[in-house]
Motif scaffolding. Structure first.
Motif, PDB file in Angstrom:
ATOM      1  N   ASP A  99       0.876  -1.129   0.010  1.00  0.00           N
ATOM      2  CA  ASP A  99      -0.025   0.067  -0.027  1.00  0.00           C
ATOM      3  C   ASP A  99       0.854   1.268   0.184  1.00  0.00           C
ATOM      4  N   LYS A 100       1.990   1.150  -0.312  1.00  0.00           N
ATOM      5  CA  LYS A 100       2.995   2.250  -0.381  1.00  0.00           C
ATOM      6  C   LYS A 100       3.647   2.187  -1.553  1.00  0.00           C
ATOM      7  N   VAL A 101       3.640   3.482  -2.483  1.00  0.00           N
ATOM      8  CA  VAL A 101       4.474   3.461  -3.515  1.00  0.00           C
ATOM      9  C   VAL A 101       5.497   4.488  -3.823  1.00  0.00           C
ATOM     10  N   GLU A 102       6.772   4.128  -4.140  1.00  0.00           N
ATOM     11  CA  GLU A 102       7.831   4.945  -4.252  1.00  0.00           C
ATOM     12  C   GLU A 102       8.363   5.178  -5.427  1.00  0.00           C
ATOM     13  N   ILE A 103       8.876   6.434  -5.807  1.00  0.00           N
ATOM     14  CA  ILE A 103       9.454   6.352  -6.982  1.00  0.00           C
ATOM     15  C   ILE A 103      11.011   6.790  -6.824  1.00  0.00           C
ATOM     16  N   LYS A 104      12.037   5.854  -7.086  1.00  0.00           N
ATOM     17  CA  LYS A 104      13.424   6.201  -6.483  1.00  0.00           C
ATOM     18  C   LYS A 104      14.414   6.317  -7.533  1.00  0.00           C
ATOM     19  N   ASP A 105      15.257   6.815  -7.308  1.00  0.00           N
ATOM     20  CA  ASP A 105      16.652   7.103  -8.112  1.00  0.00           C
ATOM     21  C   ASP A 105      17.141   5.877  -8.519  1.00  0.00           C
ATOM     22  N   ALA A 106      17.350   5.733  -9.723  1.00  0.00           N
ATOM     23  CA  ALA A 106      17.899   4.383 -10.247  1.00  0.00           C
ATOM     24  C   ALA A 106      19.205   4.664 -11.153  1.00  0.00           C
ATOM     25  N   SER A 107      19.604   5.862 -11.176  1.00  0.00           N
ATOM     26  CA  SER A 107      20.899   6.159 -11.883  1.00  0.00           C
ATOM     27  C   SER A 107      22.047   5.250 -11.780  1.00  0.00           C
ATOM     28  N   HIS A 108      22.127   4.671 -10.488  1.00  0.00           N
ATOM     29  CA  HIS A 108      23.164   3.577 -10.196  1.00  0.00           C
ATOM     30  C   HIS A 108      22.971   2.317 -11.054  1.00  0.00           C
ATOM     31  N   LEU A 109      21.657   2.054 -11.394  1.00  0.00           N
ATOM     32  CA  LEU A 109      21.118   0.978 -12.259  1.00  0.00           C
ATOM     33  C   LEU A 109      21.376   1.072 -13.862  1.00  0.00           C
ATOM     34  N   TRP A 110      21.425   2.224 -14.012  1.00  0.00           N
ATOM     35  CA  TRP A 110      21.405   2.618 -15.468  1.00  0.00           C
ATOM     36  C   TRP A 110      22.735   2.297 -16.421  1.00  0.00           C
ATOM     37  N   GLY A 111      22.569   1.540 -17.401  1.00  0.00           N
ATOM     38  CA  GLY A 111      23.889   0.988 -17.832  1.00  0.00           C
ATOM     39  C   GLY A 111      24.029  -0.512 -17.549  1.00  0.00           C
ATOM     40  N   LYS A 112      23.395  -1.050 -16.449  1.00  0.00           N
ATOM     41  CA  LYS A 112      23.564  -2.372 -16.065  1.00  0.00           C
ATOM     42  C   LYS A 112      22.751  -3.232 -16.958  1.00  0.00           C
ATOM     43  N   ASP A 113      23.222  -4.747 -17.007  1.00  0.00           N
ATOM     44  CA  ASP A 113      22.338  -5.506 -17.712  1.00  0.00           C
ATOM     45  C   ASP A 113      21.388  -5.980 -16.907  1.00  0.00           C
ATOM     46  N   SER A 114      20.242  -6.820 -17.370  1.00  0.00           N
ATOM     47  CA  SER A 114      19.099  -7.258 -16.633  1.00  0.00           C
ATOM     48  C   SER A 114      19.376  -8.079 -15.245  1.00  0.00           C
ATOM     49  N   TYR A 115      20.558  -8.813 -15.568  1.00  0.00           N
ATOM     50  CA  TYR A 115      20.984  -9.763 -14.275  1.00  0.00           C
ATOM     51  C   TYR A 115      21.662  -8.799 -13.063  1.00  0.00           C
ATOM     52  N   GLU A 116      22.554  -8.014 -13.691  1.00  0.00           N
ATOM     53  CA  GLU A 116      23.117  -7.132 -12.680  1.00  0.00           C
ATOM     54  C   GLU A 116      22.041  -6.313 -12.032  1.00  0.00           C
ATOM     55  N   THR A 117      21.175  -5.717 -12.634  1.00  0.00           N
ATOM     56  CA  THR A 117      20.171  -4.664 -12.159  1.00  0.00           C
ATOM     57  C   THR A 117      19.307  -5.606 -11.053  1.00  0.00           C
ATOM     58  N   GLN A 118      18.974  -6.924 -11.345  1.00  0.00           N
ATOM     59  CA  GLN A 118      18.128  -7.549 -10.539  1.00  0.00           C
ATOM     60  C   GLN A 118      19.006  -8.031  -9.254  1.00  0.00           C
ATOM     61  N   ASP A 119      20.074  -8.190  -9.402  1.00  0.00           N
ATOM     62  CA  ASP A 119      21.204  -8.520  -8.301  1.00  0.00           C
ATOM     63  C   ASP A 119      21.180  -7.333  -7.257  1.00  0.00           C
ATOM     64  N   LEU A 120      21.458  -6.152  -7.831  1.00  0.00           N
ATOM     65  CA  LEU A 120      21.380  -5.062  -6.949  1.00  0.00           C
ATOM     66  C   LEU A 120      20.250  -4.705  -6.383  1.00  0.00           C
ATOM     67  N   ILE A 121      19.226  -4.844  -7.120  1.00  0.00           N
ATOM     68  CA  ILE A 121      17.692  -4.526  -6.463  1.00  0.00           C
ATOM     69  C   ILE A 121      17.508  -5.400  -5.347  1.00  0.00           C
ATOM     70  N   ASN A 122      17.893  -6.701  -5.387  1.00  0.00           N
ATOM     71  CA  ASN A 122      17.727  -7.644  -4.495  1.00  0.00           C
ATOM     72  C   ASN A 122      18.526  -7.416  -3.106  1.00  0.00           C
ATOM     73  N   LYS A 123      19.646  -6.792  -3.409  1.00  0.00           N
ATOM     74  CA  LYS A 123      20.408  -6.439  -2.307  1.00  0.00           C
ATOM     75  C   LYS A 123      19.571  -5.387  -1.423  1.00  0.00           C
ATOM     76  N   GLU A 124      19.103  -4.406  -2.404  1.00  0.00           N
ATOM     77  CA  GLU A 124      18.459  -3.182  -1.639  1.00  0.00           C
ATOM     78  C   GLU A 124      17.283  -3.465  -1.068  1.00  0.00           C
ATOM     79  N   VAL A 125      16.457  -4.505  -1.623  1.00  0.00           N
ATOM     80  CA  VAL A 125      14.981  -4.312  -1.098  1.00  0.00           C
ATOM     81  C   VAL A 125      15.214  -5.661   0.249  1.00  0.00           C
TER      82      VAL A 125
END
Ligand code: SF4
Length: 485
Positions: A1-27
């Motif tokens: 029930d909460k929606v956030e828009i987060k800065d993802a500039s550190h993910l820009w340029g990463k491939d889909s696996y790197e992106t998902q790995d980094l997100i999993n560490k953050e969430v």
């Protein structure tokens, strides 16, 4: 029930696996992620959205849509429980559905080989496009399910709660690639027989490359095969392409994929898909295998007359998920029986207009209800589940009306964007009768099927729009005004 828009500039340029790995560490806790790779960031026309590792919303360039909004990923996590209107009834239905799916004839094949279990049967039916839609016979034993199982260390996985588990993972593939998601049948066919490539490792590498960078394996494979076809004909030259592009050259397939993602040289033209490639390379547009700009999937339009029609009139062009005749128009498959969708002679265009209309309506539901074509449930069971979830009484035949409404709304939007009956057609390359295999001498009976489809759907033959009467009948009053006033 909460929606956030987060800065993802550190993910820009990463491939889909790197992106998902980094997100999993953050969430914190379990999360599901849909993200784009370089394909989406570079707004490539066949960029896909990668979901939970290697699953892809691959078609129509949705990854480019996210990229155009600078949206790198959508992450969902939560611990609240859904509260269905009749939770006991729903539990019983889930058990019933699981039993039904387990006893579906295809389930054991999907368990054993994943979706690529179809490639043997598909070739015998003439349904696996080969050498850019000009052949249908190839050495299937080099790329079929047992070939994958004997060559690789394969694991399986299932989407949440699914008793089938058609997902494949290749472990310890190579020194540089530890794990590969897939490949699925469509990918094997697109980088395999369509390009006359029978090197299994190259198919796996091409699949992994597309997963990493988030591009549609079907459109990529069809575009590369088109280049090979044009090269053989002398329309595409070594000078124009910057290299030789010969049938079955596995190194060239991988090189071209890399050039697509890097947007280098001939990769820029390839990344535009076959419709634009034909224009840019001066080829006959009838040789470009697409409908409404979407490249053909790996189900040949000469193998199932109904599929040919569904490609022509379907809302997103040549899509194998909108009228999945290879799945539903098969003996023993009874999921659509209570809607009047029954097994028919796949080579006979007669009465395919009415059957295809029903198929398209039924298939609309699959996406809307997040159902899976490989774990099909009878329509009556879907209606009962909907009733148990919402508490609103639904009858089986209501489903067809929902599907018809969805299809007609999409058609109205397409009409607003300029689609007419002239766009409801297949190019010659996929209509021309082959000389070999199960479809030898067969052409889709498009004129007959199209006329019948328009009649039963109440679409206007002159303009290609749903009639005012049909739109009003479906409760699409605004669409009716938009199209007809
Ligand atoms: S839901 Fe469909 S795609 Fe997912 S594992 Fe089951 S059969 Fe395969």
């Amino acid at each position: 029930d909460k929606v956030e828009i987060k800065d993802a500039s550190h993910l820009w340029g990463k491939d889909s696996y790197e992106t998902q790995d980094l997100i999993n560490k953050e969430v914190r806790g379990k999360a599901s992620t849909a993200c784009i790779g370089m394909g989406g960031e570079k707004l490539l026309k066949f960029a896909g959205i990668m979901n939970d590792e290697g699953r892809t919303a691959g078609r129509c360039g949705l990854g480019a849509l996210m990229g155009s909004k600078n949206l790198k990923a959508v992450v969902v996590s939560g611990n609240q429980k859904a509260e269905p209107a009749d939770s006991e009834g729903l539990k019983k239905l889930i058990e019933e559905a699981r039993d039904c799916i387990k006893s579906t004839p295809n389930t054991s094949g999907y368990k054993l080989y994943g979706t690529n279990m179809y490639i043997d049967l598909g070739m015998r039916l003439g349904d696996v496009p080969t050498k850019y839609f000009t052949k249908s016979i190839f050495p299937v034993e080099k790329l079929h399910g047992p070939a994958f199982r004997s060559r690789y260390n394969m694991a399986t996985y299932a989407c949440s709660g699914c008793p089938v588990g058609c997902g494949r993972i290749i472990k310890d593939f190579s020194d540089d690639i530890k794990t590969v998601d897939g490949p699925e049948y469509e990918t094997v066919a697109a980088f395999g027989p369509l390009c006359m490539n029978f090197d299994i490792d190259t198919v796996v590498r091409a699949n992994h490359f597309c997963n990493r960078h988030g591009i549609d394996t079907m459109s990529a494979g069809v575009s590369i095969a088109f280049a090979m076809y044009l090269y053989e004909q002398g329309i595409l030259t070594k000078e124009k392409a910057g290299m030789e592009i010969k049938w079955g050259d596995s190194a060239v397939i991988l090189k071209l994929l890399d050039m697509i993602i890097k947007q280098e040289g001939f990769g820029v033209i390839l990344s535009k898909g076959v419709k634009e490639m034909a224009v840019l390379l001066g080829a006959d547009p009838e040789e470009a295998a697409h409908v409404k700009g979407l490249e053909f999937p790996m189900h040949d339009s000469r193998a199932y007359q109904g599929a040919a029609l569904s490609y022509a009139v379907g809302p997103r062009g040549a899509c194998h998920l909108k009228g999945s005749f290879y799945n539903l128009d098969a003996p023993g498959n009874e999921v659509g029986l209570d809607l009047g969708i029954s097994f028919s002679n796949k080579n006979d265009p007669a009465q395919k207009g009415a059957l295809t209309a029903k198929m398209l309506h039924f298939c609309e539901l699959y996406n809307s209800f997040t159902l899976c074509h490989f774990s099909p449930m009878p329509a009556g069971m879907i209606a009962r589940a909907l009733t148990a979830i919402t508490g609103i009484q639904y009858k089986t035949m209501d489903l067809l009306i929902f599907g018809e409404r969805s299809l007609n709304l999409k058609r109205a939007i397409n009409n607003k964007l300029g689609v007419t009956r002239q766009d409801d057609k297949l190019p010659k390359i996929v209509r021309r009768a082959l000389k070999e295999g199960a479809t030898a001498g067969i052409e889709p009976g498009m004129d007959l099927m199209l006329k019948e489809f328009y009649d039963v759907s109440k679409w206007d033959w002159e303009t290609g729009k749903p009639t005012r009467e049909k739109l009003m009948e479906l409760g699409l009053d605004q669409a009716s005004k938009d199209l007809w006033e």
